[in-house]
Design an enzyme around this catalytic site. Structure first.
Site, PDB file in Angstrom:
ATOM      1  N   HIS A  33     -84.479  54.618  14.322  1.00 26.03           N
ATOM      2  CA  HIS A  33     -85.603  53.880  14.903  1.00 26.03           C
ATOM      3  C   HIS A  33     -85.264  52.405  14.812  1.00 26.03           C
ATOM      4  O   HIS A  33     -84.585  51.971  13.885  1.00 26.03           O
ATOM      5  CB  HIS A  33     -86.892  54.157  14.119  1.00 26.03           C
ATOM      6  CG  HIS A  33     -88.003  53.202  14.437  1.00 26.03           C
ATOM      7  ND1 HIS A  33     -88.867  53.395  15.494  1.00 26.03           N
ATOM      8  CD2 HIS A  33     -88.366  52.026  13.859  1.00 26.03           C
ATOM      9  CE1 HIS A  33     -89.727  52.381  15.536  1.00 26.03           C
ATOM     10  NE2 HIS A  33     -89.443  51.544  14.561  1.00 26.03           N
TER      11      HIS A  33
ATOM     12  N   ARG B 253     -77.623  57.336  19.037  1.00 28.15           N
ATOM     13  CA  ARG B 253     -78.363  58.515  19.495  1.00 28.15           C
ATOM     14  C   ARG B 253     -77.497  59.424  20.357  1.00 28.15           C
ATOM     15  O   ARG B 253     -77.633  60.641  20.304  1.00 28.15           O
ATOM     16  CB  ARG B 253     -79.611  58.081  20.248  1.00 28.15           C
ATOM     17  CG  ARG B 253     -80.648  57.481  19.318  1.00 28.15           C
ATOM     18  CD  ARG B 253     -81.806  56.901  20.088  1.00 28.15           C
ATOM     19  NE  ARG B 253     -82.893  56.502  19.213  1.00 28.15           N
ATOM     20  CZ  ARG B 253     -83.816  55.615  19.538  1.00 28.15           C
ATOM     21  NH1 ARG B 253     -83.785  55.040  20.744  1.00 28.15           N
ATOM     22  NH2 ARG B 253     -84.773  55.309  18.697  1.00 28.15           N
TER      23      ARG B 253
ATOM     24  N   TYR C 140     -97.300  55.645  13.029  1.00 25.35           N
ATOM     25  CA  TYR C 140     -97.224  56.033  14.435  1.00 25.35           C
ATOM     26  C   TYR C 140     -98.596  56.156  15.100  1.00 25.35           C
ATOM     27  O   TYR C 140     -98.713  56.773  16.156  1.00 25.35           O
ATOM     28  CB  TYR C 140     -96.438  57.349  14.569  1.00 25.35           C
ATOM     29  CG  TYR C 140     -94.973  57.158  14.311  1.00 25.35           C
ATOM     30  CD1 TYR C 140     -94.165  56.466  15.215  1.00 25.35           C
ATOM     31  CD2 TYR C 140     -94.376  57.659  13.160  1.00 25.35           C
ATOM     32  CE1 TYR C 140     -92.814  56.276  14.972  1.00 25.35           C
ATOM     33  CE2 TYR C 140     -93.023  57.468  12.909  1.00 25.35           C
ATOM     34  CZ  TYR C 140     -92.248  56.784  13.823  1.00 25.35           C
ATOM     35  OH  TYR C 140     -90.914  56.597  13.586  1.00 25.35           O
TER      36      TYR C 140
ATOM     37  N   PHE D 251     -96.287  64.281  21.751  1.00 29.07           N
ATOM     38  CA  PHE D 251     -95.248  64.347  20.723  1.00 29.07           C
ATOM     39  C   PHE D 251     -95.714  63.854  19.354  1.00 29.07           C
ATOM     40  O   PHE D 251     -94.973  63.937  18.383  1.00 29.07           O
ATOM     41  CB  PHE D 251     -94.021  63.538  21.156  1.00 29.07           C
ATOM     42  CG  PHE D 251     -94.311  62.077  21.400  1.00 29.07           C
ATOM     43  CD1 PHE D 251     -94.339  61.166  20.354  1.00 29.07           C
ATOM     44  CD2 PHE D 251     -94.558  61.623  22.688  1.00 29.07           C
ATOM     45  CE1 PHE D 251     -94.604  59.821  20.576  1.00 29.07           C
ATOM     46  CE2 PHE D 251     -94.822  60.274  22.923  1.00 29.07           C
ATOM     47  CZ  PHE D 251     -94.863  59.382  21.864  1.00 29.07           C
TER      48      PHE D 251
ATOM     49  N   LYS E  57     -83.420  58.105  10.317  1.00 31.94           N
ATOM     50  CA  LYS E  57     -84.413  59.170  10.223  1.00 31.94           C
ATOM     51  C   LYS E  57     -83.901  60.360   9.400  1.00 31.94           C
ATOM     52  O   LYS E  57     -82.697  60.482   9.145  1.00 31.94           O
ATOM     53  CB  LYS E  57     -84.813  59.626  11.627  1.00 31.94           C
ATOM     54  CG  LYS E  57     -85.545  58.553  12.420  1.00 31.94           C
ATOM     55  CD  LYS E  57     -85.925  59.089  13.789  1.00 31.94           C
ATOM     56  CE  LYS E  57     -86.723  58.090  14.587  1.00 31.94           C
ATOM     57  NZ  LYS E  57     -87.127  58.653  15.901  1.00 31.94           N
TER      58      LYS E  57
ATOM     59  N   ARG F 281     -81.262  47.711  19.244  1.00 36.62           N
ATOM     60  CA  ARG F 281     -81.740  48.687  20.222  1.00 36.62           C
ATOM     61  C   ARG F 281     -80.606  49.133  21.154  1.00 36.62           C
ATOM     62  O   ARG F 281     -80.528  50.305  21.522  1.00 36.62           O
ATOM     63  CB  ARG F 281     -82.920  48.130  21.000  1.00 36.62           C
ATOM     64  CG  ARG F 281     -84.151  48.008  20.080  1.00 36.62           C
ATOM     65  CD  ARG F 281     -85.398  47.632  20.796  1.00 36.62           C
ATOM     66  NE  ARG F 281     -85.883  48.647  21.709  1.00 36.62           N
ATOM     67  CZ  ARG F 281     -86.528  49.757  21.351  1.00 36.62           C
ATOM     68  NH1 ARG F 281     -86.773  50.008  20.089  1.00 36.62           N
ATOM     69  NH2 ARG F 281     -86.940  50.626  22.262  1.00 36.62           N
TER      70      ARG F 281
ATOM     71  N   ASN G 257     -83.804  61.924  16.765  1.00 34.80           N
ATOM     72  CA  ASN G 257     -82.801  61.108  17.464  1.00 34.80           C
ATOM     73  C   ASN G 257     -82.116  60.094  16.538  1.00 34.80           C
ATOM     74  O   ASN G 257     -81.636  59.074  16.973  1.00 34.80           O
ATOM     75  CB  ASN G 257     -83.409  60.436  18.697  1.00 34.80           C
ATOM     76  CG  ASN G 257     -84.563  59.518  18.367  1.00 34.80           C
ATOM     77  OD1 ASN G 257     -84.869  59.260  17.204  1.00 34.80           O
ATOM     78  ND2 ASN G 257     -85.216  59.016  19.401  1.00 34.80           N
TER      79      ASN G 257
ATOM     80  N   THR H 107     -83.861  56.454  23.893  1.00 37.30           N
ATOM     81  CA  THR H 107     -84.667  57.317  23.024  1.00 37.30           C
ATOM     82  C   THR H 107     -84.415  58.784  23.331  1.00 37.30           C
ATOM     83  O   THR H 107     -84.309  59.605  22.419  1.00 37.30           O
ATOM     84  CB  THR H 107     -86.170  57.006  23.222  1.00 37.30           C
ATOM     85  OG1 THR H 107     -86.383  55.634  22.924  1.00 37.30           O
ATOM     86  CG2 THR H 107     -87.037  57.858  22.330  1.00 37.30           C
TER      87      THR H 107
ATOM     88  N   GLU I 285     -93.584  46.077  11.216  1.00 39.21           N
ATOM     89  CA  GLU I 285     -92.904  47.235  10.641  1.00 39.21           C
ATOM     90  C   GLU I 285     -92.204  46.900   9.332  1.00 39.21           C
ATOM     91  O   GLU I 285     -92.196  47.716   8.401  1.00 39.21           O
ATOM     92  CB  GLU I 285     -91.915  47.812  11.663  1.00 39.21           C
ATOM     93  CG  GLU I 285     -92.606  48.422  12.855  1.00 39.21           C
ATOM     94  CD  GLU I 285     -91.659  48.918  13.929  1.00 39.21           C
ATOM     95  OE1 GLU I 285     -92.143  49.558  14.873  1.00 39.21           O
ATOM     96  OE2 GLU I 285     -90.432  48.686  13.834  1.00 39.21           O
TER      97      GLU I 285
END
Length: 187
Positions: A130, A117, A61, A69, A20, A97, A127, A103, A141
């Site tokens: 993704h 994270r 999203y 959020f 990110k 993950r 964070n 998260t 995705e």
């Protein structure tokens, strides 16, 4: 003479990983995330740097539209450069993950401080990374970030070579390559 049989390796799974804008803004964090990918034996199938518009972010999203959020996430993801990867590993989705960590950054910092994270996340929105949450999400995705990527072609022509070990990391292109893909065994 007895032949030694090896169990066939499992087919590689694909997942999408995004670094990110908060992490890309800090070159040392970006490099640390990249090194985490490599040191955990992920194969980097594709890699690209990009910047999203707010419309791109809203579209990606949209499932979170209406949640508290959502607008903050849309604004943030359009705030600067990102890096997107297609990663391959036998259990790519759950393994990536697990490396990302929870998260919620506060939780990550206290329960999994060595996760990406936990180490680099700033807030629940900022964070650092993704990752797809399922194989179905990964397919969807990947198509958004890599519209020219053909999963069927990859599984037919590239995946068997990658799985067999005939692969090397091309640091200049930031991907793993197979024979006949622009390099030879001599390179």
């Amino acid at each position: 003479m007895k032949a030694v049989l090896r169990a066939p390796q499992r087919v590689l799974q694909l997942t999408l990983a995004i670094v990110k804008p908060d992490a890309v803004a800090h070159p040392l964090v970006l490099e640390a995330v990249h090194e985490t990918i490599l040191s955990n034996r992920f194969l980097i199938v594709r890699c690209r740097d990009l910047v999203w518009s707010k419309q791109d972010s809203r579209q990606f999203y949209r499932e979170h539209s209406g949640r508290f959020f959502y607008q903050r996430l849309v604004e943030f993801m359009a705030s600067g450069p990102m890096r997107a990867y297609i990663l391959a590993h036998e259990e790519a989705v759950p393994f990536w993950r697990s490396l990302m960590g929870p998260t919620k950054v506060f939780r990550a910092q206290h329960t999994d401080p060595d996760s990406i994270r936990g180490a680099y996340g700033l807030t629940d929105t900022r964070n650092s990374v993704h990752g797809s949450d399922s194989a179905a999400s990964a397919r969807r995705e990947i198509a958004v970030f890599f519209p020219d990527f053909c999963k069927e072609h990859w599984y037919q022509y590239e995946e068997p070579h990658l799985r067999s070990g005939a692969v090397r990391y091309d640091a200049k292109a930031a991907i793993h390559r197979v024979p006949g893909d622009g390099w030879t065994e001599r390179d």
